[in-house]
Scaffold this active site. Structure first.
Site, PDB file in Angstrom:
ATOM      1  N   ASP A 178     -11.152   8.317   6.667  1.00 51.06           N
ATOM      2  CA  ASP A 178      -9.867   9.023   6.681  1.00 51.06           C
ATOM      3  C   ASP A 178     -10.137  10.508   6.554  1.00 51.06           C
ATOM      4  O   ASP A 178     -10.404  10.975   5.450  1.00 51.06           O
ATOM      5  CB  ASP A 178      -8.993   8.525   5.534  1.00 51.06           C
ATOM      6  CG  ASP A 178      -7.637   9.227   5.486  1.00 51.06           C
ATOM      7  OD1 ASP A 178      -7.317  10.014   6.394  1.00 51.06           O
ATOM      8  OD2 ASP A 178      -6.885   8.978   4.523  1.00 51.06           O
ATOM      9  N   TYR A 238       0.842  -1.197   0.000  1.00 51.70           N
ATOM     10  CA  TYR A 238       0.000   0.000   0.000  1.00 51.70           C
ATOM     11  C   TYR A 238       0.880   1.251   0.000  1.00 51.70           C
ATOM     12  O   TYR A 238       0.700   2.167  -0.812  1.00 51.70           O
ATOM     13  CB  TYR A 238      -0.906  -0.058   1.231  1.00 51.70           C
ATOM     14  CG  TYR A 238      -1.750   1.153   1.491  1.00 51.70           C
ATOM     15  CD1 TYR A 238      -3.027   1.252   0.958  1.00 51.70           C
ATOM     16  CD2 TYR A 238      -1.297   2.191   2.295  1.00 51.70           C
ATOM     17  CE1 TYR A 238      -3.822   2.362   1.211  1.00 51.70           C
ATOM     18  CE2 TYR A 238      -2.076   3.297   2.561  1.00 51.70           C
ATOM     19  CZ  TYR A 238      -3.337   3.375   2.013  1.00 51.70           C
ATOM     20  OH  TYR A 238      -4.114   4.471   2.261  1.00 51.70           O
TER      21      TYR A 238
END
Lengths: 130, 130
Positions: free
Chosen positions: B38, B14
């Site tokens: 987020d 990632y």
């Protein structure tokens, strides 16, 4: 909701009280009804007696915490940090002897700034000889 | 359940794909139906189109990730790391200009090792001039 500064200050107090061996002082940071999942994937401790036992046992193993990153807040009642735990695993337990366990701790808080949950992310691979 | 090593390897991938500007490669690490919060406290993104938009926008702001601690596993399908985000906040947005944002990311995974949720712990206080 507590302020970001309040949550982060409580996490720093948490570290200080753990390092001072003040188990009851650590427990006092928790709200009634708080839950602890340490490590994540283990059965949660969900009452004050179990939480008190956890920290008294931790103090008995000379637990020490060093913050690696954070604590960081959020846009909600949650904060998180990375830390390294140093602990003397008792003889007869899996991994007995001095260990360091780097991990992430995530906590949530009530309106009074008391901890309502703590979740510690570490696995067997995080247990290193100290 | 994925292995601890699989979860942690996916978190490293990632980071690598974010840093390579490979938005579609990042999105490919997510399972169908995955959710992203987020920062924690913001409305979750809950479909692939929204997740794709998030990472394409992030790449457009020259986002870079540096791991500060971890990734760490658990005794469940979850892993976490502390990282520092470097981003150029676009002109006209709150906090415009180069920023570094240290944070904690917690991810959960499905049996195939795909990410089923990502939650990033950072608040306004974590936004520093870079």
């Amino acid at each position: 909701m507590p302020t970001q500064a309040e949550m982060k200050a409580t996490m720093v107090k948490y570290v200080e009280r753990v390092n001072a061996g003040d188990a009851d002082g650590v427990v006092a940071l928790y709200a009634d009804g708080a839950t602890i999942e340490d490590p994540v994937g283990s059965p949660p401790r969900a009452d004050r007696a179990a939480i008190t036992e956890l920290y008294r046992n931790a103090v008995a193993t000379n637990v020490r915490l060093k913050i690696l990153a954070g604590p960081f807040g959020s846009f909600a009642n949650a904060a998180a940090m990375a830390a390294e735990v140093r602990v003397d695993v008792p003889v007869g337990f899996p991994g007995e002897g001095p260990k360091r366990i780097p991990l992430v701790e995530v906590m949530t808080f009530d309106d009074n700034g008391k901890i309502t949950s703590m979740r510690a992310y570490w696995g067997a691979e995080e247990m290193h000889p100290a």
